[in-house]
Design a protein around this motif. Structure first.
Motif, mmCIF file in Angstrom:
data_model
loop_
_atom_site.group_PDB
_atom_site.id
_atom_site.type_symbol
_atom_site.label_atom_id
_atom_site.label_comp_id
_atom_site.label_asym_id
_atom_site.label_seq_id
_atom_site.Cartn_x
_atom_site.Cartn_y
_atom_site.Cartn_z
ATOM 1 N N ALA A 157 -3.588 8.530 8.040
ATOM 2 C CA ALA A 157 -2.910 8.097 6.824
ATOM 3 C C ALA A 157 -4.005 7.661 5.858
ATOM 4 O O ALA A 157 -4.888 6.889 6.229
ATOM 5 N N VAL A 158 -3.962 8.176 4.639
ATOM 6 C CA VAL A 158 -4.972 7.846 3.639
ATOM 7 C C VAL A 158 -4.321 6.999 2.553
ATOM 8 O O VAL A 158 -3.393 7.449 1.875
ATOM 9 N N ILE A 159 -4.781 5.771 2.410
ATOM 10 C CA ILE A 159 -4.235 4.867 1.403
ATOM 11 C C ILE A 159 -4.755 5.293 0.039
ATOM 12 O O ILE A 159 -5.964 5.366 -0.190
ATOM 13 N N ALA B 225 0.434 5.427 1.001
ATOM 14 C CA ALA B 225 -0.451 6.342 1.726
ATOM 15 C C ALA B 225 0.180 7.718 1.836
ATOM 16 O O ALA B 225 1.407 7.872 1.809
ATOM 17 N N ASP C 156 0.825 -1.201 0.000
ATOM 18 C CA ASP C 156 0.000 0.000 0.000
ATOM 19 C C ASP C 156 0.858 1.249 0.000
ATOM 20 O O ASP C 156 1.972 1.266 0.542
ATOM 21 N N ARG D 246 -0.530 11.660 4.065
ATOM 22 C CA ARG D 246 -1.117 12.150 5.316
ATOM 23 C C ARG D 246 -2.252 13.133 5.045
ATOM 24 O O ARG D 246 -2.164 13.988 4.167
ATOM 25 N N LEU E 32 2.294 2.793 8.407
ATOM 26 C CA LEU E 32 2.178 3.902 7.463
ATOM 27 C C LEU E 32 2.140 5.233 8.204
ATOM 28 O O LEU E 32 2.825 6.190 7.838
ATOM 29 N N LEU F 143 -10.396 4.010 3.438
ATOM 30 C CA LEU F 143 -8.996 4.240 3.107
ATOM 31 C C LEU F 143 -8.230 4.941 4.214
ATOM 32 O O LEU F 143 -7.017 5.062 4.135
ATOM 33 N N ARG F 144 -8.909 5.428 5.254
ATOM 34 C CA ARG F 144 -8.234 6.173 6.305
ATOM 35 C C ARG F 144 -7.744 5.230 7.400
ATOM 36 O O ARG F 144 -8.449 4.315 7.816
ATOM 37 N N ARG F 145 -6.531 5.493 7.865
ATOM 38 C CA ARG F 145 -5.958 4.713 8.955
ATOM 39 C C ARG F 145 -5.412 5.684 10.007
ATOM 40 O O ARG F 145 -4.882 6.747 9.667
#
Length: 260
Positions: A118-120, A111, A109, A113, A141, A132-134
């Protein structure tokens, strides 16, 4: 943002902020939302939420199901997203990530910021059913994006409360700061069951010319695949891909040598 808080914002900016807040309600990739759902999430009156939704609908940023009257993201968001995807060169990253995944047997993946997330933006985790957000604090990431943050992006003490997802999650900003120092020293981040048990992720930075992380690149699998004895091998594969992306994701103008 509640209506009480919003009154401190100048009128035009307040309207823009509220409209953006409506769009952010769809980040979790959940079901369509009614005007009442939007009002509840944003702390607005139903009439205000309805008016905002209708304005965004007219501009193409939302669309409405004719049967249920519920809202979803509209074609204008899709268009801008695709334009941004290509402007960033992310279409060039997909083959590299696929090759990395095939070589390692892990999910690969990429990603960037966005605030505390973190947006993949490319890779095996980009699927229609998965958000998609982590979180930054509990993911490899995110740790990379924090460790090589751009000026003004903020560090651990600028983040909202750090929730625990497992018993391994770092939940104190000071402890996260210490972890980031290790990440920078090792030039990689490890998430070993901090977001979910049974998942191990390694991440490395994709740096810009100033040494900040434009993106973070990760390989994710189970501990039985990314074993302790194979961590160095996985890191070598990820770093090789990251170096390629550092060049590929430059604009054509940035790749040219300086004029004599």
């Amino acid at each position: 943002m509640t209506e009480a808080a919003a009154v401190r914002v100048p009128g035009g900016a307040q309207a823009v902020r509220r409209a953006l807040d409506v769009l952010h309600c769809f980040h979790d990739n959940g079901p369509d939302l009614s005007a009442s759902d939007l009002a509840r999430r944003l702390g607005l009156s139903a009439s205000t939420a309805h008016r905002l939704a209708r304005t965004l609908l007219g501009a193409g940023f939302l669309e409405q199901d004719a049967r249920t009257s519920r809202y979803r993201l509209g074609p204008a968001v899709t268009e801008l997203g695709r334009l941004s995807y290509h402007q960033r060169g992310l279409h060039l990253a997909a083959p590299e990530l696929s090759d990395l995944a095939e070589r390692t047997g892990a999910t690969a993946d990429l990603a960037l910021r966005s605030g505390p997330h973190a947006v993949i933006v490319a890779g095996g985790s980009v699927t229609p059913r998965v958000g998609l957000r982590r979180p930054l604090h509990s993911t490899a990431l995110g740790k990379v994006l924090l460790a090589w943050a751009r000026p003004g992006e903020g560090g651990p003490f600028s983040l909202p409360a750090l929730p625990a997802f497992t018993d391994r999650t770092i939940v104190e900003p000071a402890a996260l700061e210490a972890e980031l120092a290790k990440v920078r020293a090792d030039f990689h981040a490890l998430n070993d069951g901090e977001s979910a048990h049974g998942v191990r992720t390694l991440a490395v930075p994709v740096l810009d010319g100033a040494g900040y992380a434009r993106f973070a690149l990760a390989v994710r699998a189970t501990p039985s695949v990314i074993t302790d004895g194979r961590i160095d091998w996985f890191l070598a594969q990820a770093r090789s891909c990251a170096r390629a992306l550092e060049v590929l994701l430059l604009s054509p103008a940035q790749r040219r040598p300086p004029a004599p």
